[in-house]
Design an enzyme around this catalytic site. Structure first.
Site: not given
Ligand code: GNR
Ligand code: NI
Length: 168
Positions: A46, A93, A134-135, A138
């Site tokens: 993501g 990331l 999670h996104e 952000h």
């Molecule tokens: O690549 C990603 N793997 C992930 C693993 C567990 C929970 C959330 C993620 S999102 C992350 C990519 C990322 O930082 N997206 O903002």
């Molecule tokens: Ni992230």
């Protein structure tokens, strides 16, 4: 298409609250394509526009191994369907190399615009539900490390600052 630079914690730009997209136009579609290329190259499952220093409410996700199901969420709104929390070892990331357990609602419903500006609604669970939450964090200037203890967060910050100094 282009691979964009991903901001890393504790960069203060990651704390910016993203603004809604007013018009899903070719500029936004170019951003989406660049974000997909950046996510696949990283590789990640993501990416939020905030991570590439574009503070608009745009998310790309693809949890498949063969990159066969890119999902786009513009101006996403989520509603928790199942408030029961599930735990998962999350990575980011923007926090490279660190994985920690985070608890989030297991099932959510999302309403968003697609790359044509069309509104859609989907129920998500499992890894997709985790990743979308999670996104969206952000887009609100929040990172998974904010769910950890201050001590753990500080340890991660110090280590990342050190590796960023080595690269600079
Ligand atoms: O690549 C990603 N793997 C992930 C693993 C567990 C929970 C959330 C993620 S999102 C992350 C990519 C990322 O930082 N997206 O903002
Ligand atoms: Ni992230």
């Amino acid at each position: 298409m282009a691979v964009l630079e991903i901001l890393e914690f504790p960069d203060p730009r990651l704390r910016t609250e993203a603004r809604p997209v007013a018009d899903v136009n070719d500029t936004i579609r170019k951003l989406i394509d660049d974000m997909l290329e950046t996510m696949y190259e990283a590789p990640g499952i993501g990416l939020a526009a905030s991570q590439v220093d574009v503070h608009q409410r745009v998310i790309v996700i693809d949890v498949t191994e063969d990159h066969s199901d890119p999902l786009i969420f513009i101006n996403p709104e989520i509603r928790v369907l199942d408030p029961e929390l599930g735990e998962y070892d999350e990575g980011c990331l923007s926090v490279p190399g660190f994985y920690e357990t985070v608890n989030r609602p297991r099932q959510v419903e999302v309403t968003a615009l697609d790359r044509n500006g069309e509104r859609f609604t989907r129920v998500l669970e499992g890894l997709l539900a985790i990743c979308l939450q999670h996104e969206i964090d952000h887009l609100n200037g929040k990172l998974f490390v904010d769910y950890l203890s201050p001590l753990k967060r500080q340890r991660i910050r110090k280590k990342l600052e050190k590796s960023q100094r080595r690269r600079a």
